[in-house]
Design a protein around this motif. Structure first.
Motif, PDB file in Angstrom:
ATOM      1  N   ALA A 222     -35.861 -44.306 -38.121  1.00  0.00           N
ATOM      2  CA  ALA A 222     -37.308 -44.190 -38.570  1.00  0.00           C
ATOM      3  C   ALA A 222     -37.853 -45.067 -37.941  1.00  0.00           C
ATOM      4  CB  ALA A 222     -37.568 -44.017 -39.849  1.00  0.00           C
ATOM      5  N   VAL A 223     -39.141 -45.153 -37.276  1.00  0.00           N
ATOM      6  CA  VAL A 223     -40.219 -46.183 -36.823  1.00  0.00           C
ATOM      7  C   VAL A 223     -41.314 -45.954 -37.313  1.00  0.00           C
ATOM      8  CG1 VAL A 223     -41.441 -47.079 -34.632  1.00  0.00           C
ATOM      9  CG2 VAL A 223     -38.932 -45.964 -34.666  1.00  0.00           C
ATOM     10  N   GLU A 224     -42.078 -47.007 -38.151  1.00  0.00           N
ATOM     11  CA  GLU A 224     -43.351 -47.003 -38.852  1.00  0.00           C
ATOM     12  C   GLU A 224     -44.229 -47.646 -37.547  1.00  0.00           C
ATOM     13  OE1 GLU A 224     -46.102 -48.156 -42.523  1.00  0.00           O
ATOM     14  OE2 GLU A 224     -43.904 -48.435 -42.619  1.00  0.00           O
ATOM     15  N   SER A 225     -45.388 -47.235 -37.468  1.00  0.00           N
ATOM     16  CA  SER A 225     -46.409 -48.208 -36.546  1.00  0.00           C
ATOM     17  C   SER A 225     -46.711 -49.319 -37.346  1.00  0.00           C
ATOM     18  CB  SER A 225     -47.331 -47.191 -36.142  1.00  0.00           C
ATOM     19  OG  SER A 225     -48.335 -46.898 -36.892  1.00  0.00           O
ATOM     20  N   PRO A 226     -47.551 -50.131 -36.376  1.00  0.00           N
ATOM     21  CA  PRO A 226     -48.098 -51.310 -37.324  1.00  0.00           C
ATOM     22  C   PRO A 226     -49.167 -50.633 -38.261  1.00  0.00           C
ATOM     23  CG  PRO A 226     -48.020 -51.651 -34.842  1.00  0.00           C
ATOM     24  CD  PRO A 226     -47.379 -50.256 -35.008  1.00  0.00           C
ATOM     25  N   THR A 227     -49.558 -51.326 -39.208  1.00  0.00           N
ATOM     26  CA  THR A 227     -50.360 -50.845 -40.094  1.00  0.00           C
ATOM     27  C   THR A 227     -51.798 -51.431 -40.006  1.00  0.00           C
ATOM     28  OG1 THR A 227     -48.801 -50.317 -41.839  1.00  0.00           O
ATOM     29  CG2 THR A 227     -51.303 -50.589 -42.652  1.00  0.00           C
ATOM     30  N   PHE A 228     -52.793 -50.759 -39.660  1.00  0.00           N
ATOM     31  CA  PHE A 228     -54.254 -51.380 -39.283  1.00  0.00           C
ATOM     32  C   PHE A 228     -55.010 -51.381 -40.515  1.00  0.00           C
ATOM     33  CE2 PHE A 228     -52.145 -49.004 -35.661  1.00  0.00           C
ATOM     34  CZ  PHE A 228     -52.072 -50.009 -34.565  1.00  0.00           C
ATOM     35  N   TRP A 229     -55.232 -52.411 -40.773  1.00  0.00           N
ATOM     36  CA  TRP A 229     -56.212 -52.804 -42.056  1.00  0.00           C
ATOM     37  C   TRP A 229     -57.461 -53.297 -41.838  1.00  0.00           C
ATOM     38  CZ3 TRP A 229     -54.127 -52.198 -46.788  1.00  0.00           C
ATOM     39  CH2 TRP A 229     -52.633 -51.987 -46.820  1.00  0.00           C
TER      40      TRP A 229
END
Length: 488
Positions: A258-265
């Motif tokens: 699984a790959v989770e993208s960067p989280t944009f805060w």
């Protein structure tokens, strides 16, 4: 118009411990870069290790392909009881604080669509899962009379008195919550390959303060010095996307990626800034600022052995493949990015979980080990005799986390109930006292103190310390989870 007590223009890595954004380093790693958002009792009793097994509403946040494993509809809710204990030790003296919070830790559901025997896609499923965690963290550190600062003040007879400001204690306090809403779509292809994609909508809201107490040795009066830019309130929203696959190698072995993208805060903060007014007294103002932060992309590799219908074990390894980065709006964001570029390690998290079934009864256990995200470094700090010198930091801000977990469950066919418990321990270096602190005129001493930078006596006081104090904090979290669910 307020003047800053001292301009923050440090460029070296060590200076980050004194800068106005020192606490931001801790929160960036602990709140914004973490994947720990709580979850179901089953998920937590297996230490969050279900990446290649799926079939749990919290597991889909690790690998959305787990959505495709469901073969029926499912709804669940989890009660979470979280106890957080901190023991802060300074030169052999310690202070322990403990507190407990109860909240709705998780609620979610999945709708399963059986496509029939004519299609290789056996099931197509749509799921959502909302999970929360408490951010409360209170660390109180005892004082040490050897750490002091020379001061002058005038008495009622206008006589100049030489005295000492003695350090008598420090407290860091944070309260708030973080949450994650995951929406996932998954499919089952020929009961051999499971695919999934998900969207994560994250948020965090918290209040934070950082202050120490100093006492005039001869006069006996004391005051609380707030760190520059605290107390403050921060609210944020973030977004990430994830994709994953689980494959059955045979009836006993499953592998997952699984790959989770960067989280944009997007972050909004309301903070307190201290300075001197035209009468050279310390006053404060309340201001707002916004920031944009990108936290690491994550790769999770999973493997599971399903030895029989009664026993399964799963291993997950999650690696942070990028580093936190702030959008540069000024020197503060440049300092932070330089620090994360040099002193932040790619995070790694290893989790092992197992489940044993006997009829409707379930027995579960798990273990997790998460490395500290920061490299070892050194700063200028006081020793037990009050002498300033180089101090080596082994686990600054956030330490290595070790998780032991276990749980029970019973499946009543349509209904099920699960209970889980976790013990999470970590030890880290708690850095404070260095940097800018202030006490306002209306909350300070009854006598004016002499301020060398202004060459004047002022009501209220502002201190800019180049030397820090470092305590060792042992943090122990004991979490209990109770989940009830219905399959349809």
């Amino acid at each position: 118009m307020l003047k800053r007590i001292s301009a923050v223009a440090f460029l070296s890595l060590g200076a980050m411990y004194y800068a106005q954004d020192a606490s931001v380093i801790k929160n960036t790693a602990e709140i914004y870069s973490s994947s720990d958002f709580g979850g179901t009792a089953k998920f937590n009793s297996m230490a969050g290790s279900m990446g290649a097994l799926g079939g749990d509403l919290s597991a889909i946040t690790i690998n959305p392909a787990g959505t495709g494993v469901f073969i029926s509809g499912d709804v669940s809710a989890t009660l979470s009881v979280q106890n957080n204990k901190n023991n802060s030790n300074l030169f052999g003296s310690s202070f322990e604080s403990s507190y407990t919070n109860t909240n709705l830790g998780q609620i979610g559901g999945v709708v399963s669509f059986d496509t029939g025997n004519t299609s290789p896609w056996k099931f197509v499923n749509l799921a959502f899962n909302y999970s929360t965690k408490n951010l409360e963290n209170y660390v109180q550190t005892p004082g040490n009379s050897n750490i002091s600062t020379d001061v002058q003040y005038t008495d009622s007879g206008n006589n100049t008195i030489d005295d000492k400001l003695v350090y008598t204690g420090h407290a860091y306090d944070r309260t708030g919550t973080a949450s994650n809403l995951n929406v996932s779509l998954g499919g089952n292809y020929e009961n051999k390959i499971y695919l999934g994609a998900g969207l994560n909508f994250k948020s965090a809201d918290f209040d934070q303060s950082d202050f120490f107490q100093l006492q005039l040795q001869n006069l006996g009066e004391y005051a609380y010095y707030q760190k520059q830019y605290t107390p403050y309130r921060e609210s944020s929203n973030g977004f990430s996307a994830s994709v994953g696959i689980i494959g059955k190698i045979n009836n006993n072995i499953r592998l997952g990626v699984a790959v989770e993208s960067p989280t944009f805060w997007n972050l909004t903060r309301t903070y307190t800034e201290y300075g001197f007014n035209s009468n050279d007294n310390v006053v404060y103002g309340i201001y707002d600022e916004t920031r944009k932060l990108t936290t690491p992309m994550k790769l999770t590799l999973s493997g599971a052995v399903v030895a029989s219908k009664n026993f399964a074990v799963n291993v997950d390894y999650t690696l942070g493949v990028t580093k936190p980065k702030y959008k540069v709006e000024g020197s503060a964001e440049t300092q932070l990015n330089n620090y994360f570029s040099s002193d932040y390690k790619n995070t790694s998290d290893l989790r092992v979980g197992a489940e044993y079934r006997v009829a409707g009864f379930r027995l579960r256990g798990g273990y997790g080990l998460e490395a500290s995200p920061f490299k070892n470094s050194s700063i200028l700090a006081y020793n037990s005799t009050g002498v300033s010198g180089s101090y080596g930091l082994n686990s600054p801000f956030v330490g290595k986390r070790e998780t032991l977990a276990g749980g029970l469950g019973y499946d009543f066919k349509a209904f099920y109930i699960d209970a889980g418990i976790q013990s999470i321990t970590s030890t880290y270096d708690n850095v404070f006292y260095g940097g800018d602190y202030a006490v306002t005129a209306d909350n300070g001493y009854s006598v004016p103190l002499f301020n060398e930078s202004l060459n004047a006596y002022t009501y209220g006081d502002g201190i800019s310390n180049e030397t820090s104090i470092v305590s060792k904090v042992k943090n122990t979290k004991t979490n209990f989870f109770l989940t009830v669910g219905w399959k349809f």
